[in-house]
Scaffold this motif. Sequence first.
Motif, PDB file in Angstrom:
ATOM      1  N   ARG A   1      10.758  -8.676   5.810  1.00  0.00           N
ATOM      2  CA  ARG A   1      11.134  -9.442   7.011  1.00  0.00           C
ATOM      3  C   ARG A   1      10.532  -8.828   8.268  1.00  0.00           C
ATOM      4  NH1 ARG A   1      15.618 -10.982   4.166  1.00  0.00           N
ATOM      5  NH2 ARG A   1      16.820  -9.085   4.458  1.00  0.00           N
ATOM      6  N   ARG A   2      10.534  -7.496   8.346  1.00  0.00           N
ATOM      7  CA  ARG A   2       9.934  -6.831   9.513  1.00  0.00           C
ATOM      8  C   ARG A   2       8.427  -7.071   9.562  1.00  0.00           C
ATOM      9  NH1 ARG A   2       9.758  -1.804  10.087  1.00  0.00           N
ATOM     10  NH2 ARG A   2      10.123  -1.130   7.958  1.00  0.00           N
ATOM     11  N   ALA A   3       7.778  -7.028   8.396  1.00  0.00           N
ATOM     12  CA  ALA A   3       6.336  -7.311   8.347  1.00  0.00           C
ATOM     13  C   ALA A   3       6.062  -8.751   8.766  1.00  0.00           C
ATOM     14  CB  ALA A   3       5.784  -7.040   6.950  1.00  0.00           C
ATOM     15  N   ASP A   4       6.933  -9.658   8.348  1.00  0.00           N
ATOM     16  CA  ASP A   4       6.788 -11.070   8.704  1.00  0.00           C
ATOM     17  C   ASP A   4       6.944 -11.273  10.214  1.00  0.00           C
ATOM     18  OD1 ASP A   4       6.168 -13.527   7.417  1.00  0.00           O
ATOM     19  OD2 ASP A   4       8.212 -14.226   7.815  1.00  0.00           O
TER      20      ASP A   4
ATOM     21  N   ARG B   1      -3.887 -14.640  17.212  1.00  0.00           N
ATOM     22  CA  ARG B   1      -4.385 -14.711  15.831  1.00  0.00           C
ATOM     23  C   ARG B   1      -5.549 -13.734  15.598  1.00  0.00           C
ATOM     24  NH1 ARG B   1      -3.026 -20.214  16.793  1.00  0.00           N
ATOM     25  NH2 ARG B   1      -1.538 -20.950  15.264  1.00  0.00           N
ATOM     26  N   ASN B   2      -5.947 -13.631  14.327  1.00  0.00           N
ATOM     27  CA  ASN B   2      -7.064 -12.781  13.926  1.00  0.00           C
ATOM     28  C   ASN B   2      -6.873 -11.354  14.439  1.00  0.00           C
ATOM     29  OD1 ASN B   2      -9.481 -12.118  12.659  1.00  0.00           O
ATOM     30  ND2 ASN B   2     -10.709 -12.691  14.427  1.00  0.00           N
ATOM     31  N   ARG B   3      -5.676 -10.839  14.191  1.00  0.00           N
ATOM     32  CA  ARG B   3      -5.355  -9.478  14.636  1.00  0.00           C
ATOM     33  C   ARG B   3      -4.288  -8.874  13.740  1.00  0.00           C
ATOM     34  NH1 ARG B   3      -4.146  -9.184  20.210  1.00  0.00           N
ATOM     35  NH2 ARG B   3      -2.901  -7.348  19.795  1.00  0.00           N
ATOM     36  N   VAL B   4      -4.075  -7.576  13.916  1.00  0.00           N
ATOM     37  CA  VAL B   4      -3.077  -6.822  13.155  1.00  0.00           C
ATOM     38  C   VAL B   4      -2.004  -6.341  14.131  1.00  0.00           C
ATOM     39  CG1 VAL B   4      -2.650  -4.741  11.782  1.00  0.00           C
ATOM     40  CG2 VAL B   4      -4.769  -6.033  11.463  1.00  0.00           C
ATOM     41  N   GLU B   5      -0.752  -6.494  13.734  1.00  0.00           N
ATOM     42  CA  GLU B   5       0.364  -5.956  14.505  1.00  0.00           C
ATOM     43  C   GLU B   5       1.240  -5.123  13.583  1.00  0.00           C
ATOM     44  OE1 GLU B   5       1.061  -6.055  17.743  1.00  0.00           O
ATOM     45  OE2 GLU B   5      -0.560  -7.429  18.311  1.00  0.00           O
ATOM     46  N   LEU B   6       1.675  -3.979  14.069  1.00  0.00           N
ATOM     47  CA  LEU B   6       2.584  -3.121  13.313  1.00  0.00           C
ATOM     48  C   LEU B   6       4.018  -3.415  13.733  1.00  0.00           C
ATOM     49  CD1 LEU B   6       0.744   0.334  13.444  1.00  0.00           C
ATOM     50  CD2 LEU B   6       0.891  -1.231  11.522  1.00  0.00           C
ATOM     51  N   ALA B   7       4.909  -3.474  12.757  1.00  0.00           N
ATOM     52  CA  ALA B   7       6.336  -3.672  13.035  1.00  0.00           C
ATOM     53  C   ALA B   7       6.897  -2.401  13.660  1.00  0.00           C
ATOM     54  CB  ALA B   7       7.082  -4.006  11.745  1.00  0.00           C
ATOM     55  N   VAL B   8       7.852  -2.606  14.534  1.00  0.00           N
ATOM     56  CA  VAL B   8       8.494  -1.433  15.163  1.00  0.00           C
ATOM     57  C   VAL B   8       9.792  -1.117  14.479  1.00  0.00           C
ATOM     58  CG1 VAL B   8       7.430  -1.612  17.401  1.00  0.00           C
ATOM     59  CG2 VAL B   8       9.437  -2.998  16.907  1.00  0.00           C
TER      60      VAL B   8
ATOM     61  N   MET C   1       0.857  -1.188   0.000  1.00  0.00           N
ATOM     62  CA  MET C   1       0.000   0.000   0.000  1.00  0.00           C
ATOM     63  C   MET C   1       0.890   1.234   0.000  1.00  0.00           C
ATOM     64  SD  MET C   1      -2.659  -1.370   2.950  1.00  0.00           S
ATOM     65  CE  MET C   1      -1.362  -1.985   4.025  1.00  0.00           C
ATOM     66  N   THR C   2       0.521   2.239  -0.770  1.00  0.00           N
ATOM     67  CA  THR C   2       1.279   3.480  -0.815  1.00  0.00           C
ATOM     68  C   THR C   2       0.425   4.636  -0.326  1.00  0.00           C
ATOM     69  OG1 THR C   2       0.652   3.787  -3.127  1.00  0.00           O
ATOM     70  CG2 THR C   2       2.778   2.734  -2.706  1.00  0.00           C
ATOM     71  N   GLY C   3       1.101   5.718   0.053  1.00  0.00           N
ATOM     72  CA  GLY C   3       0.406   6.936   0.455  1.00  0.00           C
ATOM     73  C   GLY C   3      -0.211   6.869   1.840  1.00  0.00           C
ATOM     74  N   LEU C   4       0.296   5.988   2.712  1.00  0.00           N
ATOM     75  CA  LEU C   4      -0.288   5.832   4.038  1.00  0.00           C
ATOM     76  C   LEU C   4       0.749   6.045   5.132  1.00  0.00           C
ATOM     77  CD1 LEU C   4      -2.299   2.519   3.437  1.00  0.00           C
ATOM     78  CD2 LEU C   4      -3.143   4.860   3.256  1.00  0.00           C
ATOM     79  N   ASP C   5       0.323   6.683   6.217  1.00  0.00           N
ATOM     80  CA  ASP C   5       1.175   6.744   7.408  1.00  0.00           C
ATOM     81  C   ASP C   5       0.881   5.513   8.257  1.00  0.00           C
ATOM     82  OD1 ASP C   5      -1.272   7.230   8.679  1.00  0.00           O
ATOM     83  OD2 ASP C   5      -0.856   9.343   9.052  1.00  0.00           O
ATOM     84  N   ALA C   6       1.530   5.410   9.410  1.00  0.00           N
ATOM     85  CA  ALA C   6       1.393   4.211  10.245  1.00  0.00           C
ATOM     86  C   ALA C   6      -0.055   3.969  10.676  1.00  0.00           C
ATOM     87  CB  ALA C   6       2.300   4.312  11.473  1.00  0.00           C
ATOM     88  N   ALA C   7      -0.738   5.017  11.111  1.00  0.00           N
ATOM     89  CA  ALA C   7      -2.123   4.854  11.570  1.00  0.00           C
ATOM     90  C   ALA C   7      -3.029   4.414  10.421  1.00  0.00           C
ATOM     91  CB  ALA C   7      -2.635   6.151  12.194  1.00  0.00           C
ATOM     92  N   SER C   8      -2.857   5.020   9.251  1.00  0.00           N
ATOM     93  CA  SER C   8      -3.689   4.673   8.094  1.00  0.00           C
ATOM     94  C   SER C   8      -3.387   3.257   7.600  1.00  0.00           C
ATOM     95  CB  SER C   8      -3.466   5.657   6.952  1.00  0.00           C
ATOM     96  OG  SER C   8      -3.824   6.960   7.349  1.00  0.00           O
ATOM     97  N   ALA C   9      -2.116   2.860   7.631  1.00  0.00           N
ATOM     98  CA  ALA C   9      -1.748   1.503   7.211  1.00  0.00           C
ATOM     99  C   ALA C   9      -2.329   0.471   8.169  1.00  0.00           C
ATOM    100  CB  ALA C   9      -0.226   1.363   7.132  1.00  0.00           C
ATOM    101  N   GLY C  10      -2.274   0.761   9.460  1.00  0.00           N
ATOM    102  CA  GLY C  10      -2.878  -0.142  10.445  1.00  0.00           C
ATOM    103  C   GLY C  10      -4.379  -0.254  10.255  1.00  0.00           C
ATOM    104  N   ALA C  11      -5.025   0.884   9.985  1.00  0.00           N
ATOM    105  CA  ALA C  11      -6.477   0.885   9.771  1.00  0.00           C
ATOM    106  C   ALA C  11      -6.823   0.126   8.490  1.00  0.00           C
ATOM    107  CB  ALA C  11      -6.994   2.320   9.703  1.00  0.00           C
TER     108      ALA C  11
END
Length: 190
Positions: free
Chosen positions: A169-172, A183-190, A115-125
Amino acid sequence: MTVLPAISTTAFALMCSDRIRRQWEHAASTDHLTGLANRRTLTEVGNERFAIAKIKGPSLAAAVLDIDNFKAINDTHGHEDGDKALIHVAFRLQVGTRKSDFIAQAGGEEFVVLMTGLDAASAGAAAERLRLTVEQDIFSIGDEAIPLTVSIGVALYDEDDRNFADMLRRADKALYLAKSRGRNRVELAV
């Protein structure tokens, strides 16, 4: 005149070989089951988008999705129904993404969305919307509703990433954190 049939035959042969070449290119870049881009194409597009993010600024996010408990579907219902589950999730991802997003089947039950054009909050959403898109649509095998969920790890472009593979790799790693946290959740890489 024998020239006209020869020209017609040559033109027809060239047209057929061009069509065959395009079919081979499509087969080499696409997952045959889901119709999504395959890992090879993901690497090419990911490298291109990573290079653009390095120049234009950090607006690239990679979401790695994995179908939760997929092995149980294969073991209980068979690989043919497992394939149907993969096709179902692929379709839901296509429904839940923007035209500018890039979706690939990375292998097995794993998908990647760039995805392009997104900040961290928008990418998580956006990743959360994808998770809900899969979870809320009923997948059935015969008369039996089979709950399908995905765990998602998201990494945003970081200047410390040397290349797209580092970002992936960080996303993984974030994906495995989502799996380990239930499971059944979203986590953001740090």
